[in-house]
Design a protein around this motif. Structure first.
Motif, PDB file in Angstrom:
ATOM      1  N   ASP A  25     -14.178  10.411  -6.451  1.00 15.04           N
ATOM      2  CA  ASP A  25     -13.829   9.683  -7.675  1.00 15.04           C
ATOM      3  C   ASP A  25     -12.503   8.933  -7.585  1.00 15.04           C
ATOM      4  OD1 ASP A  25     -16.060  10.424  -8.965  1.00 15.04           O
ATOM      5  OD2 ASP A  25     -15.165  12.182  -9.934  1.00 15.04           O
ATOM      6  N   ILE A  26     -11.646   9.336  -6.663  1.00 16.82           N
ATOM      7  CA  ILE A  26     -10.266   8.862  -6.771  1.00 16.82           C
ATOM      8  C   ILE A  26     -10.095   7.366  -6.584  1.00 16.82           C
ATOM      9  CG2 ILE A  26      -9.150  11.050  -6.180  1.00 16.82           C
ATOM     10  CD1 ILE A  26      -8.775   9.949  -3.384  1.00 16.82           C
ATOM     11  N   PHE A  27     -11.069   6.729  -5.965  1.00 13.61           N
ATOM     12  CA  PHE A  27     -10.891   5.292  -5.769  1.00 13.61           C
ATOM     13  C   PHE A  27     -11.492   4.471  -6.904  1.00 13.61           C
ATOM     14  CE2 PHE A  27     -10.189   6.836  -1.512  1.00 13.61           C
ATOM     15  CZ  PHE A  27      -9.018   6.156  -1.218  1.00 13.61           C
ATOM     16  N   GLN A  28     -12.113   5.171  -7.870  1.00 10.63           N
ATOM     17  CA  GLN A  28     -12.631   4.454  -9.022  1.00 10.63           C
ATOM     18  C   GLN A  28     -11.456   3.869  -9.789  1.00 10.63           C
ATOM     19  OE1 GLN A  28     -15.983   4.342  -9.649  1.00 10.63           O
ATOM     20  NE2 GLN A  28     -16.221   5.470  -7.731  1.00 10.63           N
ATOM     21  N   SER A  29     -11.613   2.607 -10.144  1.00 14.90           N
ATOM     22  CA  SER A  29     -10.567   1.975 -10.937  1.00 14.90           C
ATOM     23  C   SER A  29     -10.456   2.717 -12.263  1.00 14.90           C
ATOM     24  CB  SER A  29     -10.954   0.520 -11.146  1.00 14.90           C
ATOM     25  OG  SER A  29     -10.230  -0.015 -12.181  1.00 14.90           O
ATOM     26  N   GLY A  30      -9.237   3.086 -12.616  1.00 19.07           N
ATOM     27  CA  GLY A  30      -9.016   3.791 -13.871  1.00 19.07           C
ATOM     28  C   GLY A  30      -8.949   5.298 -13.712  1.00 19.07           C
ATOM     29  N   TYR A  31      -9.246   5.792 -12.491  1.00 20.19           N
ATOM     30  CA  TYR A  31      -9.153   7.226 -12.282  1.00 20.19           C
ATOM     31  C   TYR A  31      -7.697   7.621 -12.078  1.00 20.19           C
ATOM     32  CZ  TYR A  31      -9.560  11.815 -10.169  1.00 20.19           C
ATOM     33  OH  TYR A  31      -9.422  13.148  -9.898  1.00 20.19           O
ATOM     34  N   SER A  32      -7.288   8.688 -12.725  1.00 15.65           N
ATOM     35  CA  SER A  32      -5.928   9.163 -12.524  1.00 15.65           C
ATOM     36  C   SER A  32      -5.866  10.637 -12.833  1.00 15.65           C
ATOM     37  CB  SER A  32      -4.961   8.412 -13.425  1.00 15.65           C
ATOM     38  OG  SER A  32      -3.711   9.041 -13.375  1.00 15.65           O
ATOM     39  N   HIS A  77      -1.886   7.733 -17.688  1.00 12.51           N
ATOM     40  CA  HIS A  77      -1.648   6.774 -16.616  1.00 12.51           C
ATOM     41  C   HIS A  77      -2.909   5.971 -16.354  1.00 12.51           C
ATOM     42  CE1 HIS A  77      -0.800   5.467 -12.453  1.00 12.51           C
ATOM     43  NE2 HIS A  77       0.392   5.272 -13.004  1.00 12.51           N
ATOM     44  N   SER A  78      -2.729   4.692 -16.066  1.00  6.93           N
ATOM     45  CA  SER A  78      -3.905   3.839 -15.963  1.00  6.93           C
ATOM     46  C   SER A  78      -4.693   4.062 -14.667  1.00  6.93           C
ATOM     47  CB  SER A  78      -3.483   2.379 -16.057  1.00  6.93           C
ATOM     48  OG  SER A  78      -2.594   2.101 -15.003  1.00  6.93           O
ATOM     49  N   GLY A  79      -3.997   4.430 -13.575  1.00  7.32           N
ATOM     50  CA  GLY A  79      -4.698   4.778 -12.355  1.00  7.32           C
ATOM     51  C   GLY A  79      -5.372   3.633 -11.629  1.00  7.32           C
ATOM     52  N   PHE A  80      -4.777   2.470 -11.693  1.00  9.48           N
ATOM     53  CA  PHE A  80      -5.362   1.358 -10.947  1.00  9.48           C
ATOM     54  C   PHE A  80      -4.806   1.294  -9.527  1.00  9.48           C
ATOM     55  CE2 PHE A  80      -6.257  -0.075 -15.263  1.00  9.48           C
ATOM     56  CZ  PHE A  80      -7.619  -0.301 -15.113  1.00  9.48           C
ATOM     57  N   GLY A  81      -3.814   2.129  -9.246  1.00  7.11           N
ATOM     58  CA  GLY A  81      -3.137   2.093  -7.955  1.00  7.11           C
ATOM     59  C   GLY A  81      -4.087   2.202  -6.777  1.00  7.11           C
ATOM     60  N   ILE A 101       0.840  -1.206   0.000  1.00  5.42           N
ATOM     61  CA  ILE A 101       0.000   0.000   0.000  1.00  5.42           C
ATOM     62  C   ILE A 101       0.872   1.252   0.000  1.00  5.42           C
ATOM     63  CG2 ILE A 101      -1.662   1.333   1.348  1.00  5.42           C
ATOM     64  CD1 ILE A 101      -2.808  -1.342   2.322  1.00  5.42           C
ATOM     65  N   LEU A 102       1.875   1.267   0.888  1.00  7.44           N
ATOM     66  CA  LEU A 102       2.760   2.434   0.969  1.00  7.44           C
ATOM     67  C   LEU A 102       3.433   2.700  -0.368  1.00  7.44           C
ATOM     68  CD1 LEU A 102       4.769   2.534   4.281  1.00  7.44           C
ATOM     69  CD2 LEU A 102       3.011   4.056   3.422  1.00  7.44           C
ATOM     70  N   GLY A 103       3.877   1.609  -1.000  1.00  4.76           N
ATOM     71  CA  GLY A 103       4.533   1.755  -2.296  1.00  4.76           C
ATOM     72  C   GLY A 103       3.629   2.481  -3.280  1.00  4.76           C
ATOM     73  N   ILE A 104       2.379   2.078  -3.329  1.00  4.19           N
ATOM     74  CA  ILE A 104       1.437   2.703  -4.262  1.00  4.19           C
ATOM     75  C   ILE A 104       1.199   4.162  -3.884  1.00  4.19           C
ATOM     76  CG2 ILE A 104      -0.927   2.666  -5.133  1.00  4.19           C
ATOM     77  CD1 ILE A 104      -0.923  -0.370  -4.705  1.00  4.19           C
ATOM     78  N   LEU A 105       0.976   4.407  -2.582  1.00  2.02           N
ATOM     79  CA  LEU A 105       0.681   5.782  -2.151  1.00  2.02           C
ATOM     80  C   LEU A 105       1.849   6.717  -2.458  1.00  2.02           C
ATOM     81  CD1 LEU A 105      -1.151   5.346   1.290  1.00  2.02           C
ATOM     82  CD2 LEU A 105      -2.115   5.552  -0.991  1.00  2.02           C
ATOM     83  N   ILE A 106       3.068   6.245  -2.169  1.00  5.62           N
ATOM     84  CA  ILE A 106       4.240   7.098  -2.405  1.00  5.62           C
ATOM     85  C   ILE A 106       4.424   7.329  -3.907  1.00  5.62           C
ATOM     86  CG2 ILE A 106       6.744   7.283  -2.168  1.00  5.62           C
ATOM     87  CD1 ILE A 106       6.507   5.757   0.466  1.00  5.62           C
ATOM     88  N   ARG A 152      -7.519   0.221  -2.161  1.00  3.49           N
ATOM     89  CA  ARG A 152      -8.844   0.002  -1.572  1.00  3.49           C
ATOM     90  C   ARG A 152      -9.097  -1.498  -1.373  1.00  3.49           C
ATOM     91  NH1 ARG A 152     -11.266   2.633   1.722  1.00  3.49           N
ATOM     92  NH2 ARG A 152     -11.568   0.583   2.597  1.00  3.49           N
ATOM     93  N   LYS A 153      -8.736  -2.249  -2.384  1.00  6.01           N
ATOM     94  CA  LYS A 153      -8.972  -3.694  -2.341  1.00  6.01           C
ATOM     95  C   LYS A 153      -8.145  -4.342  -1.224  1.00  6.01           C
ATOM     96  CE  LYS A 153      -8.828  -7.054  -5.756  1.00  6.01           C
ATOM     97  NZ  LYS A 153      -8.300  -7.358  -7.089  1.00  6.01           N
ATOM     98  N   LEU A 154      -6.888  -3.943  -1.136  1.00  8.16           N
ATOM     99  CA  LEU A 154      -6.007  -4.501  -0.110  1.00  8.16           C
ATOM    100  C   LEU A 154      -6.540  -4.192   1.289  1.00  8.16           C
ATOM    101  CD1 LEU A 154      -2.524  -3.622  -1.627  1.00  8.16           C
ATOM    102  CD2 LEU A 154      -3.404  -5.905  -1.199  1.00  8.16           C
ATOM    103  N   ILE A 155      -7.038  -2.968   1.459  1.00  2.00           N
ATOM    104  CA  ILE A 155      -7.524  -2.586   2.783  1.00  2.00           C
ATOM    105  C   ILE A 155      -8.813  -3.325   3.118  1.00  2.00           C
ATOM    106  CG2 ILE A 155      -8.519  -0.645   4.052  1.00  2.00           C
ATOM    107  CD1 ILE A 155      -6.301   1.043   2.862  1.00  2.00           C
ATOM    108  N   ASN A 156      -9.666  -3.506   2.099  1.00  2.66           N
ATOM    109  CA  ASN A 156     -10.904  -4.247   2.338  1.00  2.66           C
ATOM    110  C   ASN A 156     -10.619  -5.665   2.808  1.00  2.66           C
ATOM    111  OD1 ASN A 156     -12.342  -2.075   1.596  1.00  2.66           O
ATOM    112  ND2 ASN A 156     -13.089  -2.892  -0.341  1.00  2.66           N
TER     113      ASN A 156
END
Lengths: 431, 248
Positions: free
Chosen positions: A381-388, A393-397, A334-339, A402-406
């Motif tokens: 909107d930011i957690f929508q898959s594909g939002y960036s 950029h694909s924006g799946f991060g 998660i940290l990797g993605i956020l950073i 979200r999925k990992l936290i769920n």
């Protein structure tokens, strides 16, 4: 028999150079002549003599590679020679349709050259096969050298060779070589293949062990380095603090003074002070406070990536120790993605600044990644898959975050916009 | 009179700031008074009244304690979540993100920028506080509280847009406010009971109607100021229409 040794030497030469070609032929002839009196024992003598010769000549002393190559070559050649003889035998049996060993004695003058030719053929095939695996062999050899395993490999191959020889000699003495040749060949080949396989596994294991060792030393060195940087930084910071207070305190006196020189001087120092404040920027030594190798490693790695991308990656770690016990792998992902997201956004800004702050109380840890914001982002909107925020950029991060936290009960995410900063906080409960 | 607290260990600076605060009160004609001027943490707590809401100007580093200001601010936040806290500090003592997480101060004043700047900032902060006080007299000062692990969080009710649940993550409540998204464990039923001003528009949504902008009673879609929407259950339709018309 003479040719067998010659071939053996040829194989041996293949691994080195053709410079010794003539010398080898001469050597082979001499030993071949001796061999006439001793039957198969000559191979043992031959190898033994060369080994002793090698060890006596100082130049070769350190070169275990020579000896190993020689013995391995002898091993392989022994098997091939037996196989060649056996194949020739079968050929003769089929040709004359007579399944008796006495047949071979009758046609001895044809049998030996043919078996040698077949032997040569096998040798060629083996050489071609080895050529294909040359890269792996060289790699294996380099590893053996790197970890100083030469002696062990030598002992291993010598052991195999001696056991081959013992079996051969005994079977010769009992005069059953011809009868049990098939099983000999099979046993020898299996032994050789297994030895080689064991060797690779062994070397691999040693390599992994060494790597772990190196990593440990590296980590230790890094920690020591970070400690010293931290000390220097603390000193510097103390000085700066005093300095700034002094400067602030004498400001009124300077203002009241008539001396233009003094005023100019004060202004110059104030300017330098601003440059000095850059010194403390990006103080990676704080990362030492993180007690978990993986998370510390990630942050240090991101710090250097930030540096290469001219991003100011700030750490705010005010505690002496941060402990992470559970779900470290998910946290790292998660940290990797956020950073990465913060870097990507900050890169487009004039103020390329990303902050990572960690606070920890009893059983709750908060890791915040913060970057400045210069536009309106729709939080929903930011957690929508594909939002960036980036077009290419694909924006799946974030959707992944979200999925990992769920999937985890102890992780919580908070997203906040405050004072035109975008802050994403991962909250970890329990360790 | 709304109290103001000042904490600064350097005497020269302390006197300057006190002067600026008096000035600021005068300029803004604010109903405030500089009640406490302290040079040490002990001195501060001797005069500190934990029950009253106040405006605090705190230096971060007091004597040798690098985070004395932060510690005091944490205590103040605990006692009175709605107090205004302003840090006066040098740039590199400032851990902006950490402070934002722990304290959420109203402002940071940087010493590096010189006295003139500090004076202006103090005046501005006094004005801002005065404005907030005036506004909150009309509004509910209600805050919504929740807890994650050992941490307590408060959100101004005026900022809350909605709370909802997601059947993929049972037991977790997601909250949407004007400035943030967050999540915590709990049940909507408890929050519906504890905060009667929130409206349960269907099983999975508890919303703040004050932040709704539009309701289409045909499609039964309620939309909010941040652009998010939620469906209203048939049963709650009438109740909501009544509520919305009352608010207007």
């Amino acid at each position: 028999m003479l040719f067998a040794i010659l071939q053996l030497k040829h194989y041996f030469i293949r691994k080195f150079s053709f410079k010794f070609f003539l010398a080898d032929i001469a050597l082979a002839l001499i030993f071949g002549y001796i061999g006439l009196f001793f039957d198969e024992l000559f191979v043992l003598f031959f190898i033994g003599a060369i080994l002793i010769f090698n060890w006596c000549v100082k130049k070769y002393r350190a070169n275990i590679q020579n000896s190993i190559a020689l013995i391995m070559a002898a091993n392989i050649e022994l098997v091939l020679f037996s196989l060649g003889t056996y194949s020739a035998r079968i050929l003769f049996f089929i040709a004359y349709n007579q399944w008796r060993l006495t047949l071979l004695e009758t046609y001895q003058e044809y049998f030996i050259p043919i078996s040698l030719v077949i032997n040569l053929l096998y040798l060629l095939i083996i050489v071609l096969v080895f050529e294909r695996f040359r890269y792996q062999t060289i790699k294996l050899w380099l590893q053996i050298e790197k970890y100083h395993l030469g002696k062990r490999v030598l002992v291993l191959s010598l052991g195999i060779f001696i056991s081959f020889m013992v079996i051969m000699i005994i079977s010769d003495l009992q005069s059953v070589t011809a009868t049990i040749q098939a099983s000999l060949i099979i046993i020898f080949s299996i032994l050789l293949i297994f030895a080689y396989y064991q060797l690779t596994v062994f070397v691999h294991a040693i390599a992994i062990q060494n790597e772990a060792q190196e990593k440990l030393t590296y980590n230790k060195q890094l920690n020591e380095y970070l400690t010293s940087v931290q000390q220097q930084y603390t000193e510097l910071r103390k000085f700066k603090h005093d300095f700034q207070n002094i400067m602030l305190a004498i400001k009124p006196i300077v203002d009241q003074s008539d001396s233009q020189e003094l005023k100019d001087y004060y202004r110059d120092i104030t300017k330098e002070k601003n440059e000095m404040s850059l010194v403390s920027r990006g103080n990676i030594s704080q990362a030492q406070a993180i007690d978990n190798d993986l998370i510390r490693g990630l942050i240090i790695q991101k710090f250097f990536i930030a540096k290469s991308r001219q991003i100011d990656f700030h750490l705010e770690l005010s505690q002496k120790h941060y402990q992470f016990e559970s779900e470290v792998l998910i946290i790292v992902r998660i940290l990797g993605i956020l950073i990465d997201n913060a870097f990507e956004y900050a890169e487009e800004l004039a103020d390329k600044e990303v902050t990572c702050a960690i606070t920890q109380t009893e059983n709750t840890t908060e890791i915040t990644i913060d970057n400045p914001l210069n536009e309106n982002i729709s939080l929903k909107d930011i957690f929508q898959s594909g939002y960036s925020t980036k077009r290419n950029h694909s924006g799946f991060g974030l959707a992944n975050v979200r999925k990992l936290i769920n999937e985890s009960e102890n992780l919580y995410l908070e997203t906040k916009i405050v004072h035109s900063h975008f802050m994403m906080t991962l909250i970890i409960v329990g360790g | 009179m709304y109290p103001i607290y000042l904490l600064e260990d350097n005497k020269l600076q302390r006197n300057k700031y006190a002067e600026f605060i008096h000035n600021g009160i005068l300029i803004n004609d604010a109903n405030m008074t500089l009640e406490v001027v302290a040079g040490t943490v002990d001195d501060f707590f001797k005069q500190y009244d934990s029950k009253k809401q106040a405006l605090y100007f705190l230096d971060m580093e007091i004597l040798d304690d690098k985070i004395a200001g932060l510690k005091i601010a944490e205590k103040v936040r605990q006692n009175s979540p709605l107090s205004q806290i302003v840090f006066i500090t040098t740039h590199d003592e400032l851990s902006l993100t950490t402070l934002e997480r722990k304290i959420a101060p109203m402002d940071y004043i940087l010493k590096d920028n010189g006295l003139e700047n500090i004076k202006q900032s103090i005046t501005d902060d006094i004005e801002k506080t005065q404005q907030e006080l005036r506004e909150y007299n009309h509004l509910s000062k209600n805050v919504l509280d929740y807890k994650i692990g050992s941490r307590y969080f408060s959100i101004l009710m005026d900022d809350v847009i909605m709370l909802y649940t997601n059947k993929d993550v049972p037991g977790r409540i997601f909250i949407v406010t004007k400035y943030q998204l967050a999540e915590f464990n709990g049940s909507l039923n408890t929050f519906e009971k504890d905060y009667p001003n929130l409206f349960r528009c269907n099983r999975g949504f508890l919303v703040n109607v004050d932040n709704a902008i539009n309701y289409d009673s045909k499609t039964r879609i309620l939309s909010f100021i941040d652009g998010s929407t939620c469906e209203v259950s048939f049963r709650k339709n009438k109740e909501l229409i009544k509520l919305m018309s009352k608010n207007d």
